[in-house]
Design a protein around this motif. Sequence first.
Motif, PDB file in Angstrom:
ATOM      1  N   THR A   1      14.429  20.214   7.129  1.00  0.00           N
ATOM      2  CA  THR A   1      13.147  20.082   8.095  1.00  0.00           C
ATOM      3  C   THR A   1      12.666  18.822   8.235  1.00  0.00           C
ATOM      4  OG1 THR A   1      12.628  22.504   7.852  1.00  0.00           O
ATOM      5  CG2 THR A   1      10.953  20.932   8.990  1.00  0.00           C
ATOM      6  N   ARG A   2      12.211  18.376   6.931  1.00  0.00           N
ATOM      7  CA  ARG A   2      11.784  16.882   7.166  1.00  0.00           C
ATOM      8  C   ARG A   2      12.608  15.936   7.450  1.00  0.00           C
ATOM      9  NH1 ARG A   2      12.879  11.823   4.897  1.00  0.00           N
ATOM     10  NH2 ARG A   2      10.586  10.760   4.453  1.00  0.00           N
ATOM     11  N   ASP A   3      14.079  16.050   7.295  1.00  0.00           N
ATOM     12  CA  ASP A   3      14.898  14.864   7.656  1.00  0.00           C
ATOM     13  C   ASP A   3      15.101  15.152   9.360  1.00  0.00           C
ATOM     14  OD1 ASP A   3      15.365  13.938   5.360  1.00  0.00           O
ATOM     15  OD2 ASP A   3      17.269  15.328   4.882  1.00  0.00           O
ATOM     16  N   GLN A   4      14.882  16.435   9.553  1.00  0.00           N
ATOM     17  CA  GLN A   4      14.839  16.434  11.307  1.00  0.00           C
ATOM     18  C   GLN A   4      13.616  15.932  11.894  1.00  0.00           C
ATOM     19  OE1 GLN A   4      17.482  17.764  13.436  1.00  0.00           O
ATOM     20  NE2 GLN A   4      16.188  16.823  14.781  1.00  0.00           N
ATOM     21  N   VAL A   5      12.434  15.856  11.323  1.00  0.00           N
ATOM     22  CA  VAL A   5      11.347  15.387  11.709  1.00  0.00           C
ATOM     23  C   VAL A   5      11.595  13.658  11.752  1.00  0.00           C
ATOM     24  CG1 VAL A   5       8.866  14.687  11.459  1.00  0.00           C
ATOM     25  CG2 VAL A   5       9.942  17.166  11.220  1.00  0.00           C
ATOM     26  N   LEU A   6      12.231  13.390  10.655  1.00  0.00           N
ATOM     27  CA  LEU A   6      12.268  11.759  10.477  1.00  0.00           C
ATOM     28  C   LEU A   6      13.231  11.522  11.481  1.00  0.00           C
ATOM     29  CD1 LEU A   6      11.933   9.007   8.996  1.00  0.00           C
ATOM     30  CD2 LEU A   6      13.836   9.817   7.644  1.00  0.00           C
ATOM     31  N   ARG A   7      14.430  11.912  11.951  1.00  0.00           N
ATOM     32  CA  ARG A   7      15.264  11.702  12.909  1.00  0.00           C
ATOM     33  C   ARG A   7      14.630  11.805  14.523  1.00  0.00           C
ATOM     34  NH1 ARG A   7      19.090  14.656   9.797  1.00  0.00           N
ATOM     35  NH2 ARG A   7      18.613  16.548  10.886  1.00  0.00           N
ATOM     36  N   ASP A   8      13.854  12.865  14.623  1.00  0.00           N
ATOM     37  CA  ASP A   8      13.011  13.013  15.784  1.00  0.00           C
ATOM     38  C   ASP A   8      12.215  11.791  16.037  1.00  0.00           C
ATOM     39  OD1 ASP A   8      14.555  15.172  16.286  1.00  0.00           O
ATOM     40  OD2 ASP A   8      12.664  16.582  16.085  1.00  0.00           O
ATOM     41  N   LEU A   9      11.572  11.498  15.206  1.00  0.00           N
ATOM     42  CA  LEU A   9      10.669  10.275  15.081  1.00  0.00           C
ATOM     43  C   LEU A   9      11.454   8.974  15.268  1.00  0.00           C
ATOM     44  CD1 LEU A   9       7.962  11.006  11.939  1.00  0.00           C
ATOM     45  CD2 LEU A   9       7.646  10.790  14.400  1.00  0.00           C
ATOM     46  N   ARG A  10      12.363   8.685  14.663  1.00  0.00           N
ATOM     47  CA  ARG A  10      12.959   7.540  14.832  1.00  0.00           C
ATOM     48  C   ARG A  10      13.743   7.334  16.239  1.00  0.00           C
ATOM     49  NH1 ARG A  10      15.646   6.533   9.769  1.00  0.00           N
ATOM     50  NH2 ARG A  10      13.991   5.240   9.579  1.00  0.00           N
ATOM     51  N   HIS A  11      14.282   8.440  16.804  1.00  0.00           N
ATOM     52  CA  HIS A  11      15.030   8.525  17.955  1.00  0.00           C
ATOM     53  C   HIS A  11      14.462   8.951  19.117  1.00  0.00           C
ATOM     54  CE1 HIS A  11      18.598   7.312  15.571  1.00  0.00           C
ATOM     55  NE2 HIS A  11      18.655   8.251  14.874  1.00  0.00           N
ATOM     56  N   ARG A  12      13.253   9.703  19.175  1.00  0.00           N
ATOM     57  CA  ARG A  12      12.799  10.085  20.134  1.00  0.00           C
ATOM     58  C   ARG A  12      11.137   9.557  20.394  1.00  0.00           C
ATOM     59  NH1 ARG A  12      13.236  16.391  20.712  1.00  0.00           N
ATOM     60  NH2 ARG A  12      10.954  15.894  20.804  1.00  0.00           N
ATOM     61  N   HIS A  13      10.525   9.997  19.220  1.00  0.00           N
ATOM     62  CA  HIS A  13       9.027   9.777  19.556  1.00  0.00           C
ATOM     63  C   HIS A  13       8.582   8.342  19.232  1.00  0.00           C
ATOM     64  CE1 HIS A  13       8.720  14.179  19.711  1.00  0.00           C
ATOM     65  NE2 HIS A  13       9.337  14.326  18.418  1.00  0.00           N
ATOM     66  N   VAL A  14       9.085   7.687  18.278  1.00  0.00           N
ATOM     67  CA  VAL A  14       8.839   6.275  17.910  1.00  0.00           C
ATOM     68  C   VAL A  14       9.094   5.280  19.610  1.00  0.00           C
ATOM     69  CG1 VAL A  14       8.904   4.267  16.878  1.00  0.00           C
ATOM     70  CG2 VAL A  14       8.671   6.483  15.490  1.00  0.00           C
ATOM     71  N   PRO A  15      10.330   5.653  19.907  1.00  0.00           N
ATOM     72  CA  PRO A  15      10.670   5.013  21.074  1.00  0.00           C
ATOM     73  C   PRO A  15       9.722   5.117  22.368  1.00  0.00           C
ATOM     74  CG  PRO A  15      12.602   5.716  20.147  1.00  0.00           C
ATOM     75  CD  PRO A  15      11.351   6.350  19.440  1.00  0.00           C
ATOM     76  N   ALA A  16       9.487   6.451  22.486  1.00  0.00           N
ATOM     77  CA  ALA A  16       8.499   6.840  23.351  1.00  0.00           C
ATOM     78  C   ALA A  16       6.917   6.172  23.346  1.00  0.00           C
ATOM     79  CB  ALA A  16       8.237   8.292  23.386  1.00  0.00           C
ATOM     80  N   MET A  17       6.525   6.040  22.077  1.00  0.00           N
ATOM     81  CA  MET A  17       5.149   5.537  21.782  1.00  0.00           C
ATOM     82  C   MET A  17       5.283   3.921  21.802  1.00  0.00           C
ATOM     83  SD  MET A  17       3.785   8.030  18.648  1.00  0.00           S
ATOM     84  CE  MET A  17       4.891   7.915  17.485  1.00  0.00           C
ATOM     85  N   ALA A  18       6.334   3.405  21.495  1.00  0.00           N
ATOM     86  CA  ALA A  18       6.378   1.919  21.489  1.00  0.00           C
ATOM     87  C   ALA A  18       6.265   1.479  23.129  1.00  0.00           C
ATOM     88  CB  ALA A  18       7.875   1.449  20.763  1.00  0.00           C
ATOM     89  N   GLU A  19       7.191   2.307  23.658  1.00  0.00           N
ATOM     90  CA  GLU A  19       7.313   2.179  25.127  1.00  0.00           C
ATOM     91  C   GLU A  19       6.053   2.262  26.152  1.00  0.00           C
ATOM     92  OE1 GLU A  19       9.548   3.793  29.208  1.00  0.00           O
ATOM     93  OE2 GLU A  19      10.699   3.681  27.567  1.00  0.00           O
ATOM     94  N   ALA A  20       5.288   3.050  25.443  1.00  0.00           N
ATOM     95  CA  ALA A  20       3.685   3.265  26.134  1.00  0.00           C
ATOM     96  C   ALA A  20       2.766   2.274  25.684  1.00  0.00           C
ATOM     97  CB  ALA A  20       3.427   4.781  25.683  1.00  0.00           C
ATOM     98  N   GLY A  21       3.442   1.458  24.687  1.00  0.00           N
ATOM     99  CA  GLY A  21       2.507   0.330  24.219  1.00  0.00           C
ATOM    100  C   GLY A  21       1.508   0.839  22.846  1.00  0.00           C
ATOM    101  N   ILE A  22       1.798   2.183  22.590  1.00  0.00           N
ATOM    102  CA  ILE A  22       0.720   2.456  21.447  1.00  0.00           C
ATOM    103  C   ILE A  22       0.941   2.244  19.964  1.00  0.00           C
ATOM    104  CG2 ILE A  22      -0.406   4.738  20.679  1.00  0.00           C
ATOM    105  CD1 ILE A  22       0.383   5.831  23.393  1.00  0.00           C
ATOM    106  N   VAL A  23       2.190   2.175  19.941  1.00  0.00           N
ATOM    107  CA  VAL A  23       2.723   1.801  18.707  1.00  0.00           C
ATOM    108  C   VAL A  23       3.594   0.654  18.554  1.00  0.00           C
ATOM    109  CG1 VAL A  23       2.537   4.202  17.467  1.00  0.00           C
ATOM    110  CG2 VAL A  23       4.559   3.406  18.400  1.00  0.00           C
TER     111      VAL A  23
END
Length: 122
Positions: free
Chosen positions: A68-90
């Motif tokens: 579960t933790r590894d899946q969350v890490l993959r989701d963060l790395r490949h989906r969530h972080v890019p979305a937050m970075a594109e939005a200029g939040i992180v």
Amino acid sequence: MDNEQSASDRSRTDRSVIDNAFLILQNQERRYALYFLLEHETASLEEVADIVTGWPRASEYGITGRETRDQVLRDLRHRHVPAMAEAGIVDYDEETDTLSFAPCPPATRSFVRLACLAETVP
């Protein structure tokens, strides 16, 4: 005429900031990552994954598996972080694998703080 254009541009920018913030905040994993960054400003992606994995289960005294933790890490790395970075939040530094709150508009931080209070304070 220039004053009208600048007011119009500000209005568009404000709507864009609001739209981006709500788009990002609609996902629980992104919200939890941002709540953690509110307090710590910068953290490794591994730390963020640990928090995002464990936080929703902490009140249930639940334990999550490594998968579960590894899946969350993959989701963060490949989906969530890019979305937050594109939005200029992180900002994400791939070299150091660290995530930090970007110098985003004050309204965005306010939305994150309000969401955090609404979601975490009993």
